[in-house]
Design a protein around this motif. Structure first.
Motif, PDB file in Angstrom:
ATOM      1  N   UNK A  74       0.825  -1.205   0.000  1.00  0.00           N
ATOM      2  CA  UNK A  74       0.000   0.000   0.000  1.00  0.00           C
ATOM      3  C   UNK A  74       0.869   1.269   0.000  1.00  0.00           C
ATOM      4  N   UNK A  75       0.208   2.386  -0.281  1.00  0.00           N
ATOM      5  CA  UNK A  75       0.911   3.676  -0.206  1.00  0.00           C
ATOM      6  C   UNK A  75       0.793   4.270   1.190  1.00  0.00           C
ATOM      7  N   UNK A  76      -0.445   4.335   1.692  1.00  0.00           N
ATOM      8  CA  UNK A  76      -0.638   4.974   2.999  1.00  0.00           C
ATOM      9  C   UNK A  76      -1.616   4.220   3.913  1.00  0.00           C
ATOM     10  N   UNK A  77      -2.666   3.569   3.358  1.00  0.00           N
ATOM     11  CA  UNK A  77      -3.764   3.097   4.206  1.00  0.00           C
ATOM     12  C   UNK A  77      -4.181   1.666   3.857  1.00  0.00           C
ATOM     13  N   UNK A  78      -4.587   0.965   4.928  1.00  0.00           N
ATOM     14  CA  UNK A  78      -5.158  -0.386   4.806  1.00  0.00           C
ATOM     15  C   UNK A  78      -6.476  -0.413   5.560  1.00  0.00           C
ATOM     16  N   UNK A  79      -7.538  -0.921   4.909  1.00  0.00           N
ATOM     17  CA  UNK A  79      -8.846  -1.063   5.557  1.00  0.00           C
ATOM     18  C   UNK A  79      -9.134  -2.545   5.823  1.00  0.00           C
ATOM     19  N   UNK A  80      -9.647  -2.816   7.040  1.00  0.00           N
ATOM     20  CA  UNK A  80     -10.025  -4.181   7.426  1.00  0.00           C
ATOM     21  C   UNK A  80     -11.513  -4.183   7.749  1.00  0.00           C
ATOM     22  N   UNK A  81     -12.251  -5.139   7.218  1.00  0.00           N
ATOM     23  CA  UNK A  81     -13.688  -5.242   7.502  1.00  0.00           C
ATOM     24  C   UNK A  81     -14.072  -6.715   7.552  1.00  0.00           C
ATOM     25  N   UNK A  82     -15.282  -6.981   8.038  1.00  0.00           N
ATOM     26  CA  UNK A  82     -15.770  -8.362   8.139  1.00  0.00           C
ATOM     27  C   UNK A  82     -17.220  -8.391   8.549  1.00  0.00           C
ATOM     28  N   UNK A  83     -17.807  -9.558   8.541  1.00  0.00           N
ATOM     29  CA  UNK A  83     -19.203  -9.702   8.927  1.00  0.00           C
ATOM     30  C   UNK A  83     -19.807 -10.969   8.366  1.00  0.00           C
ATOM     31  N   UNK A  84     -21.154 -10.991   8.290  1.00  0.00           N
ATOM     32  CA  UNK A  84     -21.899 -12.135   7.743  1.00  0.00           C
ATOM     33  C   UNK A  84     -22.854 -11.616   6.697  1.00  0.00           C
ATOM     34  N   UNK A  85     -22.807 -12.208   5.513  1.00  0.00           N
ATOM     35  CA  UNK A  85     -23.728 -11.838   4.442  1.00  0.00           C
ATOM     36  C   UNK A  85     -25.110 -12.392   4.772  1.00  0.00           C
ATOM     37  N   UNK A  86     -26.090 -11.487   4.927  1.00  0.00           N
ATOM     38  CA  UNK A  86     -27.435 -11.893   5.358  1.00  0.00           C
ATOM     39  C   UNK A  86     -28.120 -12.764   4.309  1.00  0.00           C
ATOM     40  N   UNK A  87     -27.800 -12.577   3.035  1.00  0.00           N
ATOM     41  CA  UNK A  87     -28.469 -13.331   1.972  1.00  0.00           C
ATOM     42  C   UNK A  87     -27.919 -14.748   1.838  1.00  0.00           C
ATOM     43  N   UNK A  88     -26.604 -14.895   1.907  1.00  0.00           N
ATOM     44  CA  UNK A  88     -25.979 -16.204   1.689  1.00  0.00           C
ATOM     45  C   UNK A  88     -25.636 -16.930   2.979  1.00  0.00           C
ATOM     46  N   UNK A  89     -25.603 -16.206   4.124  1.00  0.00           N
ATOM     47  CA  UNK A  89     -25.207 -16.836   5.374  1.00  0.00           C
ATOM     48  C   UNK A  89     -23.716 -17.135   5.447  1.00  0.00           C
ATOM     49  N   UNK A  90     -22.919 -16.477   4.579  1.00  0.00           N
ATOM     50  CA  UNK A  90     -21.476 -16.695   4.544  1.00  0.00           C
ATOM     51  C   UNK A  90     -20.771 -15.611   5.343  1.00  0.00           C
ATOM     52  N   UNK A  91     -19.821 -16.059   6.186  1.00  0.00           N
ATOM     53  CA  UNK A  91     -18.969 -15.096   6.884  1.00  0.00           C
ATOM     54  C   UNK A  91     -17.869 -14.629   5.929  1.00  0.00           C
ATOM     55  N   UNK A  92     -17.327 -13.403   6.185  1.00  0.00           N
ATOM     56  CA  UNK A  92     -16.278 -12.903   5.301  1.00  0.00           C
ATOM     57  C   UNK A  92     -15.357 -11.964   6.076  1.00  0.00           C
ATOM     58  N   UNK A  93     -14.125 -11.898   5.588  1.00  0.00           N
ATOM     59  CA  UNK A  93     -13.172 -10.867   6.035  1.00  0.00           C
ATOM     60  C   UNK A  93     -12.626 -10.219   4.766  1.00  0.00           C
ATOM     61  N   UNK A  94     -12.437  -8.912   4.827  1.00  0.00           N
ATOM     62  CA  UNK A  94     -12.018  -8.164   3.643  1.00  0.00           C
ATOM     63  C   UNK A  94     -10.881  -7.219   4.027  1.00  0.00           C
ATOM     64  N   UNK A  95      -9.812  -7.219   3.213  1.00  0.00           N
ATOM     65  CA  UNK A  95      -8.662  -6.348   3.430  1.00  0.00           C
ATOM     66  C   UNK A  95      -8.402  -5.584   2.134  1.00  0.00           C
ATOM     67  N   UNK A  96      -8.364  -4.231   2.227  1.00  0.00           N
ATOM     68  CA  UNK A  96      -8.159  -3.378   1.062  1.00  0.00           C
ATOM     69  C   UNK A  96      -6.947  -2.478   1.299  1.00  0.00           C
ATOM     70  N   UNK A  97      -6.311  -2.067   0.197  1.00  0.00           N
ATOM     71  CA  UNK A  97      -5.192  -1.122   0.316  1.00  0.00           C
ATOM     72  C   UNK A  97      -5.288  -0.098  -0.809  1.00  0.00           C
ATOM     73  N   UNK A  98      -4.492   0.966  -0.678  1.00  0.00           N
ATOM     74  CA  UNK A  98      -4.502   2.046  -1.673  1.00  0.00           C
ATOM     75  C   UNK A  98      -3.271   1.983  -2.560  1.00  0.00           C
TER      76      UNK A  98
END
Length: 545
Positions: free
Chosen positions: A445-469
């Motif tokens: 990344x250049x400056x920032x990293x975002x971390x998120x997660x949760x459960x998709x209400x439609x599919x019932x699948x858990x997820x973790x998501x990591x993004x960078x710039x």
């Protein structure tokens, strides 16, 4: 039990086969018995028809013939009359019987009436017909049969035995003259014979012949002799030979049916055995056709999956060996160079500097070995996963805190999760996934990293998501980044650090979690986005090996 179960199909097939064979056997018995009954009727009437025709032929005039037929009808108790031969449409078989002076018997099942047609040599334009209704042939008719035979013999006094032998060929049962003393008769039966009455003898036998009937009639000119007609076997609807034949035929048909059910299974098993024999030689390219949805199809699919997995393991092992040998050369070469420099240098500070560099190279080797062991363990399919209820936010916070403690000078932002997000996962490996993804994002990344997660209400699948710039990943390379020791060009080069195993480890953990890992572009930061999804709830807690 599954509707595609091969055992259910075999059992159902056997039931259907038994049902069909039973129907076939029943119909076959009916057809055979119809022919047997017809032959039985004809065999019983052949002798009588010959005697009747001979008796009619002896009458000199047409009127006397008609009178004799009328008297015979009265004796027999059955309608007997002349029929125009042109009105009787004979089949080829019936014509042959008429030519041999045999009776033609026609049975009308709808009216339950039988007609007996007898040819007359002196009058080929007419047939002598007898109408026999159902149940009309009884004891009276049976006792009348010897009367016609005796009427025939009356023209040959003293030659009865000889003429009986001549006409025997027309009878399907014995006809002869015997002494009363030769017969096993009781006192009452002997008394009836002495009174010029006929006696009907019934004999039951446990043998194949079964029940039979004999008709005993006294001879007028020989008091001690009797005319014996029989024994006449009663019709047996299911004789031993017929029962045995139908049983053997049914068993043969069932065997053919079972063979037809087993052959496809045998063919599929042979295909699997052949593929296994090829696998023993080291050739993993053979695959078994998957046909249907039964256990054999499942076996073929399992074999194909196993072959794919083994082939992939072998290829991964080869790739791993090549990559490991390549990755080990650089730190080993630096350590060798540092050791040579230590041997040639006397300055303390410079020697300590070389020792520190050697130590870093050794640490790099330890890290590489750890990554390789983790990847190999996951790749070989031997991880021990103890799934438990985990609060997803705790894991994400732990990784964020650990990353900030490294003082990477990058902004680590954790998006707030909904309260009480509980997922089923193995905590150690889930932590490793988030750690690897965040570490990879921080590296590029250049400056920032975002971390998120949760459960998709439609599919019932858990997820973790990591993004960078950072610069992101080209679309054509987004699948290749999950391959072992894969490095991309441009900004994601060897100089950026790492060994190319982090994302491969994440991919294998996602697989063993029963989920997926995807790479695409971050819609908010513009760099790369990695998202791992897996079932938030498992039906059963079990140890996956």
């Amino acid at each position: 039990m599954s509707k595609h179960s091969i055992f259910l199909r075999i059992y159902a097939g056997l039931i259907i086969l038994v049902f069909l064979v039973a129907i076939f056997g029943y119909l076959l018995v009916q057809i055979i018995n119809y022919q047997r009954v017809q032959e039985y009727r004809e065999s019983l009437t052949d002798g009588l028809s010959f005697v009747l025709s001979e008796s009619v032929e002896r009458q000199p005039t047409l009127q006397q013939k008609k009178d004799w037929v009328s008297d015979a009808s009265t004796w027999l108790g059955l309608p007997m009359f002349y029929v125009d031969a042109k009105k009787v449409d004979l089949s080829r078989t019936e014509e042959k019987r008429i030519e041999r002076q045999q009776a033609v018997v026609r049975y009308n099942a709808e009216q339950n009436v039988a007609y007996v047609f007898i040819a007359l040599k002196s009058d080929p334009k007419h047939f002598l017909a007898i109408k026999v209704e159902s149940g009309a042939f009884g004891e009276r008719q049976m006792k009348a049969l010897p009367i016609f035979v005796l009427d025939y013999l009356v023209y040959y006094p003293g030659q009865e035995q000889e003429y009986l032998k001549k006409i025997q060929q027309h009878f399907a049962y014995p006809v002869g003259i015997q002494k009363i003393s030769q017969l096993k008769l009781d006192t009452e039966q002997i008394g009836r014979l002495r009174s010029d009455q006929s006696v009907i003898l019934y004999r039951d036998s446990a043998s194949e012949s079964g029940t039979n009937i004999s008709i005993v009639t006294p001879m007028l000119n020989a008091p001690d002799s009797v005319l014996v007609m029989g024994p006449v076997p009663m019709f047996n609807w299911m004789p031993f030979k017929l029962a045995a034949g139908i049983t053997l035929l049914s068993m043969f048909l069932l065997s053919l049916g079972v063979y037809g059910l087993i052959v496809p299974i045998q063919r599929k098993v042979r295909q699997v055995n052949k593929a296994l024999d090829v696998m023993k030689t080291g050739d993993m390219s053979v695959r078994v056709p998957v046909e249907g949805h039964d256990e054999m199809a499942s076996l073929a699919s399992s074999y194909n999956n196993m072959s794919d997995h083994i082939q992939r393991l072998i290829e991964a092992q080869r790739e791993l060996m090549r990559a490991v040998s390549h990755e080990l050369r650089t730190p080993v070469a630096r350590i060798r160079f540092g050791m040579e420099m230590l041997a040639d240098e006397d300055e303390y500070e410079y020697r300590m500097q070389q020792v520190e560099m050697i130590d870093k190279d050794i640490e790099a080797l330890n890290t590489l070995i750890d990554e390789i062991m983790t990847y190999a363990k996951l790749e070989q399919g031997t991880p021990s996963l103890d799934f438990e209820k985990i609060e997803l936010e705790d894991v994400l916070k732990q990784v964020a805190v650990e990353t900030e403690a490294l003082k990477t000078q990058k902004i680590i932002h954790l998006n707030p999760l909904a309260d009480g997000v509980i997922v089923d996962a193995e905590r150690r490996y889930l932590h490793r996934v988030v750690q690897n993804l965040v570490g990879n994002a921080v590296r590029y990344c250049d400056h920032q990293v975002n971390i998120s997660g949760g459960i998709n209400a439609e599919t019932g699948m858990a997820y973790v998501c990591v993004e960078d710039d950072g610069p992101g990943i080209p679309e054509e390379d987004r699948k290749r980044v999950f391959e072992a020791f894969a490095r991309l060009d441009d900004s994601r080069t060897r100089a950026s650090g790492g060994y190319g195993l982090g994302l491969s480890i994440v991919s294998r953990i996602a697989y063993w979690f029963g989920g997926t890992i995807e790479a695409d572009a971050s819609p908010t930061l513009g760099g790369a986005r990695f998202t791992m999804s897996w079932p938030a709830k498992r039906f059963k807690k079990k140890k996956v090996a």
